[in-house]
Enzyme design. Structure first.
Site, PDB file in Angstrom:
ATOM      1  N   HIS A  60       0.702  -1.294  -0.007  1.00  0.00           N
ATOM      2  CA  HIS A  60       0.074   0.111  -0.111  1.00  0.00           C
ATOM      3  C   HIS A  60       1.127   1.222   0.126  1.00  0.00           C
ATOM      4  O   HIS A  60       1.310   1.716   0.961  1.00  0.00           O
ATOM      5  CB  HIS A  60      -0.979   0.017   1.249  1.00  0.00           C
ATOM      6  CG  HIS A  60      -1.868   1.069   1.021  1.00  0.00           C
ATOM      7  ND1 HIS A  60      -3.065   0.986   1.856  1.00  0.00           N
ATOM      8  CD2 HIS A  60      -2.009   2.172   0.664  1.00  0.00           C
ATOM      9  CE1 HIS A  60      -3.702   2.198   1.605  1.00  0.00           C
ATOM     10  NE2 HIS A  60      -3.074   2.934   0.825  1.00  0.00           N
ATOM     11  N   LEU A  63       2.666   6.369  -5.352  1.00  0.00           N
ATOM     12  CA  LEU A  63       3.650   6.917  -6.193  1.00  0.00           C
ATOM     13  C   LEU A  63       3.577   8.081  -7.054  1.00  0.00           C
ATOM     14  O   LEU A  63       4.139   8.622  -7.698  1.00  0.00           O
ATOM     15  CB  LEU A  63       4.393   5.714  -7.135  1.00  0.00           C
ATOM     16  CG  LEU A  63       5.046   4.638  -6.598  1.00  0.00           C
ATOM     17  CD1 LEU A  63       5.468   3.654  -7.502  1.00  0.00           C
ATOM     18  CD2 LEU A  63       6.064   5.046  -5.572  1.00  0.00           C
ATOM     19  N   ASN A  94      -4.723   6.126  -7.650  1.00  0.00           N
ATOM     20  CA  ASN A  94      -5.266   7.370  -7.620  1.00  0.00           C
ATOM     21  C   ASN A  94      -4.216   8.419  -8.097  1.00  0.00           C
ATOM     22  O   ASN A  94      -3.783   9.421  -7.546  1.00  0.00           O
ATOM     23  CB  ASN A  94      -5.686   7.835  -5.929  1.00  0.00           C
ATOM     24  CG  ASN A  94      -4.409   7.545  -5.298  1.00  0.00           C
ATOM     25  OD1 ASN A  94      -3.486   6.754  -5.459  1.00  0.00           O
ATOM     26  ND2 ASN A  94      -4.710   8.401  -4.143  1.00  0.00           N
ATOM     27  N   ASP A 152      -8.831   2.990  -3.651  1.00  0.00           N
ATOM     28  CA  ASP A 152      -8.150   3.571  -2.460  1.00  0.00           C
ATOM     29  C   ASP A 152      -8.338   5.119  -2.458  1.00  0.00           C
ATOM     30  O   ASP A 152      -7.939   5.845  -3.314  1.00  0.00           O
ATOM     31  CB  ASP A 152      -6.894   3.193  -2.231  1.00  0.00           C
ATOM     32  CG  ASP A 152      -6.286   3.777  -0.957  1.00  0.00           C
ATOM     33  OD1 ASP A 152      -6.703   3.340  -0.017  1.00  0.00           O
ATOM     34  OD2 ASP A 152      -5.140   4.614  -1.275  1.00  0.00           O
ATOM     35  N   ASP A 305       1.037   2.887   3.577  1.00  0.00           N
ATOM     36  CA  ASP A 305       0.271   3.968   3.053  1.00  0.00           C
ATOM     37  C   ASP A 305       1.025   5.072   2.944  1.00  0.00           C
ATOM     38  O   ASP A 305       0.650   6.260   2.898  1.00  0.00           O
ATOM     39  CB  ASP A 305      -0.921   4.266   4.103  1.00  0.00           C
ATOM     40  CG  ASP A 305      -2.014   5.237   3.264  1.00  0.00           C
ATOM     41  OD1 ASP A 305      -1.955   5.159   2.067  1.00  0.00           O
ATOM     42  OD2 ASP A 305      -2.868   5.466   3.967  1.00  0.00           O
ATOM     43  N   GLY A 324      -2.663  12.321   4.387  1.00  0.00           N
ATOM     44  CA  GLY A 324      -1.512  11.561   4.044  1.00  0.00           C
ATOM     45  C   GLY A 324      -0.078  12.202   4.577  1.00  0.00           C
ATOM     46  O   GLY A 324       0.131  12.908   4.653  1.00  0.00           O
TER      47      GLY A 324
END
Length: 436
Positions: A60, A63, A94, A152, A305, A324
């Site tokens: 997970h 990039l 995404n 995601d 993540d 994030g």
């Protein structure tokens, strides 16, 4: 090329370590023995008594390429992965364009082949454009070699779409990987709905927004027989649902992030968006439940993540910054320092959660330090003390709440398919010689 790794230690199956040497021939581990000095090799790397492990696996990460190259690229992201000891990473879809059709998948594979320094397995989207309105051609994309399917970043909002996706995935042996979030009860939240949201006067994200969607999905997985994997579990209710589902024989697996294991909402002192992630840091009770779930097997493994963002984006505070944090370069030292060194888990357990467990869940032929296996290898110095300094990251993203944390233990050499992807010669005095 033949490479000899000498003066290493490896973990024993039960406990402790033993001296060993490893012979790499092209992309494979040819031999593991106590002394390989008689072998004719092209290169010898002296590991100076450090610990040799299977290459880490992270299913997970983000990039950002294509479309978000100011945040991260395939090249910089995989360089960061290699520095963190990861030899296999799975890239979320995404991006812009979204990998939801044969043409974009083909272009993505080409870019990975050109720029990646470690293995990258790309996801494809469940729905076209991640919009939740039309299912992608799952069977066709499976045949192209995508890793699994996920939207995601956004949860699949309707049960009928998730049911259709699971049926198609089950029919061709693919996995559905879910970011679980019911948008109808997120209420534009930016932090956990609790003490910190009240203290900082910020809209909160209820725990229910995650757990209710997991509850829905495990029943759909039971009905379809699909392998259903839950991303970044963050609440005690989610752990309970997944535990009950496993006891019922449902094919559900789950992951947890280092940041949810090591922090909770009390870690947030100010309006600092480096602590803004989705799902958010929850309560201390949730944090304890996550570790308990990992220890009892309810949660299968750890994934970072890794979600890089530009500094000017993260400087906007909780209300306006994107969700994030980055995690590839800090995962092992943080987990080793604050879980293993504090006696909460064993080194063997940590290594399994980063290698064999994700490989087993997704049937990957990696994560093993054995003869005739792919030469994916990570060497760590368990004694090396350092301070996390975000300005030294190889990732373009510097968005971490762990800046200035003191850690012990760091990857110092990463070999991916027999090729050196990262080496820290200066800090640990790795010496390379030819023909010996």
């Amino acid at each position: 090329m033949k490479i000899r790794l000498k003066n290493a230690k490896r973990l024993l199956e039960t406990s402790g370590m033993e001296p060993c040497e490893v012979l790499i021939n092209d992309k494979k581990i040819e031999r593991i023995d106590h002394d390989l000095s008689a072998e004719q090799v092209d290169k010898t790397i002296d590991l100076d008594g450090n610990l040799i492990l299977p290459g880490f696996i992270d299913v997970h990460i983000h990039l950002r390429e294509p479309g978000g190259e100011h945040k991260e690229t395939i090249k910089t992201g995989t360089e960061a992965a290699a520095r963190g000891g990861f030899t296999t990473v799975c890239a979320m879809p995404n991006t812009n364009p979204v990998p939801d059709n044969a043409a974009t998948i083909r272009e993505l594979f080409a870019k990975i082949s050109e720029d990646a320094v470690v293995r990258v397995l790309p996801y494809a989207a469940i729905t076209k454009g991640l919009k939740g309105k039309e299912i992608t051609e799952i069977n066709a994309l499976v045949e192209m070699g995508v890793f699994a399917f996920t939207d995601d970043g956004v949860g699949i909002q309707t049960a009928d779409f998730m049911l259709k996706a699971m049926k198609e995935a089950a029919a061709c042996g693919a996995s559905i990987v879910a970011h679980c979030e019911d948008n109808s009860i997120v209420y534009d939240g930016v932090v956990h709905d609790g003490k910190v949201s009240n203290r900082l006067n910020l809209p909160g994200i209820p725990s229910l927004s995650e757990s209710v969607q997991i509850a829905r999905d495990v029943l759909l997985a039971e009905a379809t027989g699909c392998h259903y994997h839950v991303c970044h579990v963050s609440t005690k209710e989610s752990v309970r649902i997944i535990r009950d589902a496993k006891r019922a024989g449902i094919n559900v697996t789950a992951e947890v992030t280092p940041h949810h294991l090591l922090m909770n909402e009390d870690s947030i002192m100010t309006n600092d968006a480096n602590y803004k992630m989705n799902p958010p840091l929850r309560t201390a009770a949730d944090q304890q439940a996550l570790l308990a779930g990992l220890l009892d097997g309810t949660i299968d493994f750890i994934a970072t993540d890794h979600a890089p963002h530009a500094a000017d984006e993260k400087d906007k505070g909780f209300l306006y910054a994107p969700f994030g944090i980055v995690g590839l370069e800090t995962a092992f030292p943080l987990l080793y320092t604050y879980l293993v060194k504090q006696g909460k888990v064993t080194l063997h357990q940590l290594v399994e959660w980063l290698t064999t467990k994700p490989a087993k869940v997704f049937n990957l032929p990696y994560g093993l330090l054995e003869e005739n296996q792919v030469a994916d290898i990570t060497v760590v110095n368990l004694e090396r003390e350092s301070i996390i300094q975000k300005e030294n990251f190889l990732s373009k993203g510097k968005n971490t709440p762990f800046d200035s944390w003191k850690v012990v233990g760091s990857p110092i050499l990463t070999i991916s398919e027999g090729n050196v992807a990262y080496i820290n010669e200066e800090d640990i005095h790795v010496q390379t010689t030819i023909g010996s």
